[in-house]
Design an enzyme around this catalytic site. Sequence first.
Site, mmCIF file in Angstrom:
data_model
loop_
_atom_site.group_PDB
_atom_site.id
_atom_site.type_symbol
_atom_site.label_atom_id
_atom_site.label_comp_id
_atom_site.label_asym_id
_atom_site.label_seq_id
_atom_site.Cartn_x
_atom_site.Cartn_y
_atom_site.Cartn_z
ATOM 1 N N HIS A 315 7.968 0.497 -2.300
ATOM 2 C CA HIS A 315 6.944 -0.458 -1.872
ATOM 3 C C HIS A 315 7.473 -1.721 -1.210
ATOM 4 O O HIS A 315 6.685 -2.574 -0.825
ATOM 5 C CB HIS A 315 6.088 -0.893 -3.076
ATOM 6 C CG HIS A 315 5.053 0.115 -3.462
ATOM 7 N ND1 HIS A 315 3.820 0.179 -2.861
ATOM 8 C CD2 HIS A 315 5.077 1.096 -4.378
ATOM 9 C CE1 HIS A 315 3.129 1.158 -3.404
ATOM 10 N NE2 HIS A 315 3.867 1.740 -4.336
ATOM 11 N N LYS A 506 -4.137 -13.409 0.033
ATOM 12 C CA LYS A 506 -3.096 -12.507 -0.471
ATOM 13 C C LYS A 506 -2.200 -13.336 -1.381
ATOM 14 O O LYS A 506 -2.382 -14.562 -1.475
ATOM 15 C CB LYS A 506 -2.290 -11.883 0.673
ATOM 16 C CG LYS A 506 -1.805 -12.882 1.727
ATOM 17 C CD LYS A 506 -1.143 -12.184 2.905
ATOM 18 C CE LYS A 506 -2.133 -11.573 3.866
ATOM 19 N NZ LYS A 506 -2.167 -10.120 3.861
ATOM 20 N N ARG A 507 -1.227 -12.701 -2.035
ATOM 21 C CA ARG A 507 -0.309 -13.491 -2.846
ATOM 22 C C ARG A 507 0.375 -14.544 -1.980
ATOM 23 O O ARG A 507 0.645 -14.306 -0.802
ATOM 24 C CB ARG A 507 0.735 -12.595 -3.509
ATOM 25 C CG ARG A 507 0.212 -11.800 -4.709
ATOM 26 C CD ARG A 507 -0.286 -12.682 -5.832
ATOM 27 N NE ARG A 507 0.803 -13.343 -6.527
ATOM 28 C CZ ARG A 507 1.227 -13.007 -7.741
ATOM 29 N NH1 ARG A 507 0.649 -12.044 -8.414
ATOM 30 N NH2 ARG A 507 2.227 -13.650 -8.309
ATOM 31 N N LYS A 512 4.796 -13.916 3.647
ATOM 32 C CA LYS A 512 3.420 -13.734 4.142
ATOM 33 C C LYS A 512 2.991 -14.884 5.061
ATOM 34 O O LYS A 512 1.935 -14.840 5.678
ATOM 35 C CB LYS A 512 2.455 -13.567 2.962
ATOM 36 C CG LYS A 512 2.716 -12.268 2.178
ATOM 37 C CD LYS A 512 1.775 -12.117 0.998
ATOM 38 C CE LYS A 512 2.111 -10.933 0.112
ATOM 39 N NZ LYS A 512 1.677 -9.640 0.655
ATOM 40 N N THR A 614 -2.807 -3.754 2.380
ATOM 41 C CA THR A 614 -4.068 -2.996 2.296
ATOM 42 C C THR A 614 -5.247 -3.933 2.519
ATOM 43 O O THR A 614 -6.330 -3.482 2.891
ATOM 44 C CB THR A 614 -4.212 -2.291 0.932
ATOM 45 O OG1 THR A 614 -3.905 -3.224 -0.107
ATOM 46 C CG2 THR A 614 -3.298 -1.091 0.826
ATOM 47 N N LYS A 618 -9.034 -3.490 4.505
ATOM 48 C CA LYS A 618 -10.348 -3.872 3.957
ATOM 49 C C LYS A 618 -11.113 -4.736 4.945
ATOM 50 O O LYS A 618 -12.315 -4.550 5.154
ATOM 51 C CB LYS A 618 -10.150 -4.610 2.616
ATOM 52 C CG LYS A 618 -9.622 -3.712 1.514
ATOM 53 C CD LYS A 618 -9.034 -4.492 0.341
ATOM 54 C CE LYS A 618 -8.215 -3.556 -0.545
ATOM 55 N NZ LYS A 618 -7.408 -4.279 -1.533
#
Length: 780
Positions: A315, A506-507, A512, A614, A618
Site C-alpha cells: 500500500h 484526507k489525512r 499529500k 480512493t 468518491k
Amino acid sequence: MDRIAFSSYNMYILPPYSRIYYLSLEFYMGRTLQNTMVNLGMQNVCDEAIYQLGLDLEELEEIEEDAGLGNGGLGRLAACFLDSMATLGLAAYGYGIRYEFGIFNQKILDGWQVEEADDWLRYGNPWEKARPEYMLPVHFYGRVEHTAEGVKWIDTQVVLAMPYDTPVPGYKNNTVNTMRLWSAKAPNDFNLQEFNVGDYIEAVLDRNLAENISRVLYPNDNFFEGKELRLKQEYFVVAATLQDIIRRFKSSNFGSRDPVRTCFETFPDKVAIQLNDTHPALSIPELMRILVDVEKMEWEKAWEVTKRTCAYTNHTVLPEALERWPVTMFEKLLPRHLEIIYTINQRHLDHVAALYPGDLDRLRRMSVIEEGDCKRINMAHLCVIGSHAVNGVARIHSEIVKNSVFKDFYEMEPEKFQNKTNGITPRRWLLLCNPGLAGVIAEKIGEDFVTDLSQLKTLLDFVDDEVFIRDVSKVKQENKLKFSAYLEETYKVKINPSSMFDVHVKRIHEYKRQLLNCLHIITLYNRMRKDPSKSFVPRTVMIGGKAAPGYYMAKMIIKLITSIGDVVNNDPYIGDRLKVIFLENYRVSFAEKVIPAADLSQQISTAGTEASGTGNMKFMLNGALTIGTMDGANVEMAEEAGEENLFIFGMRVEDVEALDKRGYNAREYYERIPELRQAIDQLSSGFFSPKDPGCFRDVVNMLMNHDRFKVFADYQAYMECQGRVDQLYRKPREWTKKVIKNIASSGKFSSDRTITEYAREIWGVEPSAEKIPPPNIPRE
C-alpha cells in the site's frame, strides 16, 4: 474443477465452498444502520415506518457512532472490499481487531489539534455478536525447545482472543458474510501465580496488561511505529485468525469422507489469505509454525502450502512506512517465529545465490534480515517471499513496486507481481450518500448500475441533453445548500452556497501537500487585496483531516490552515468571495456529507508518492471535478475520462526523478516567483500569526531547506491550473458537462471490479451474481 496455471505456482479455480480470508489491522466501517437498509433494499419502507411513528430517520442515523477502526485509505478500502465480496457472492471473512478505542476524535482548540479518546463502545454496539464459544488462546514470550519429537514453544504467556462477529450484507442478494474482530481477554489465572496471596488485588489489576492488546488503534497513517504493543497486536490477530481458519478447514467435510481433515495438501485450494499491507505479515511464519511444529509437515511441503495460500497487497512506497522490526524484540516476544524467519531467509538467500552467483550486494538487498547497528526484520520482504502474488493498488504504483521498491524480487519472479487498482463501493459512496444523484442517473439508465458501475458509460449519450444537465446541476446545488446549512450550524460561519466548494479532505501529511493548497489560498487572498474591484470566482476552501498525534509538522499544517482562515474570513475587503474552513473531526460519516457537495476535489500529492487514493474516486463518482497530479489512481481517472476533463498539473514521476538527480533547490523558486516569495515572507513575518510572529518558522524552514515533496516545484503549474478551474466555473453549463463525463467514466473505480480481479487472478474463485433465496423460502 479445471486447474489453471497463473504462474510457476499452480493455482486452481477453487471449488465454490472455498473461503477467502481478508486480514487487516484496520476496518474503517463508519456507520452501519443506513448501509444495512440500503443493501437489504429496505430504506424506503423503514423511512415510511419511522415517519409513521413520528420520528425522523435521518435524526436517528445521526445518533450512531462511527466504527472508526482505521486511519484512512487502507482501513476504508478493507470496508469497501467486504461490501463487494458479499455483493459478489464470495464466501469471504474479514478478520481484524475489535479496538476498544478507534481513531481519536479531533477537536480544534485555538487552531491546534487536540485528541480525544474515541469511546465508541460506551453505549454498546448493536451490530456485533460476541462468540465466546470460539474463544482461542494466543501465546507470547516463552522459549523454544528442540526435542526428538520436534520443536516445542513452551513457558509462554497466554492471552485469550474473544471473537465478535458483525454481519456484512451483500446488495439485495441475501448473502451475509462475517467480519470477525478479536478482543483480548486475560485468562482467569493470568499473573496470579506470579504474586504472593497477599498481592491478589495487584494481580487482578494486572490483567489489564493482557487486555491492553485490543485497547487502542495506533493512529499512524503511512508511518511505522516500532512499539512492542503494536507487534503484539499484529501477532494477536494473526494467531487467533489462523487457528480459526484451520478449525474451519478441518471440520468442513465437503467432498471428503473424513469427518475431520488431517491432510493439508488441499489447504490452498480451500483457503485464500489476503494480507492487507505488511501488518498481518506474521501469517507466513505462523502458518509455517502450525504446519511444521503442530501438524508435523515437512518444511518444503509446508512452504509450498504457505506460499500458495498467502497473497500480499502493498500500500505504500514511502520508506518511513515500511515495517522493520528489531530482531531483539522478536526474540523476546516470538522466539519460535524468529527461528522460522531465519530459516525462511536462509533458504531464500541460498536460492538467490544460486541464481546470481557472486552478487553479494544483491543478497544484502534481498535479505529479510537487515544488518546494522540494530538488526531488523524487513516485513515487506517476508511478505514477497512468502506469497504467490504481490500487488500494488494502482497501475502507476504497481510499476513503481516492480521497478523500484521490489526491483530485485521482480527480476527474480516477475510472474508474482500484479496490479489491482483500488475501488470504492457504489452502495455507500453513491446510493447512500447521494440519493439525489443516484435517482437522476437511475431515471436515465435504470438501476442496474448499482452492481455494474461500468453501465455509467451510457450517460455519455446524455452529455448534451439539456434536461439531464439541468438535473445534475440541480442535485449538486441542493447538496451544497444542505451542507452549507450543516456547516453554518456546526461552525457558525456564513457560507455562500453559490461559491465554488473547493474540498481537500484526507489525512494530514507532507506528501499529500496541504501546504500547496495553503499557498494557493494565500496567493488568491493577496490578489483580492491588491485589486478589490476585480471580479473573482467566489470560493469556499474546505480542508479536513487528522494528523497523527506524534507528527509535529502535520499538526503545524493544521495550525497554519486555521490561522489563514482567521485572517481571510475576518477581512472585510474579502467578504464572501473567499472563505477558509478547517473541517473538524473528518471521518466516514462526515465524508458522506461533504463529498456529494464538493465542486472541486484536490488530489495534489507529489507524483510517485500516493499509492492510489480512493477519495479521488468518491469525488469523481459524486460529480466533483479533480485538480490533481499524475499520481496514484488519478492517472487512470484521467485515462478513463480524458485528461481534458480533469485539471491535471505539475511534475510527472520522471520529472520528480530528474529533479532529484539535479538536486531540488527551493530557494531558486522562491527568488524567481514573486507571488510565492510574498506568501512565504508573510508566513515568516507572522502576518498570519500576529500574536506569535515566529509560529510558522519551522514550516518555512522545512519548505525552504528540506522539503522531500517539492511543494515549490509545482507551485507555478498549480496556480495556472487553478486559473483554468476559475475560467470553467464561470460557465456552469460547460462545467456540468465535464461533471457528467467524469461520472460516466467512473465505472472502472467500483470495488466490485477490483474484487472480481482479485477473485479471478489471485484467489482463483469465481464471483456469482446468483441471489440466495430468502430464509422464508425453503431451499431445494
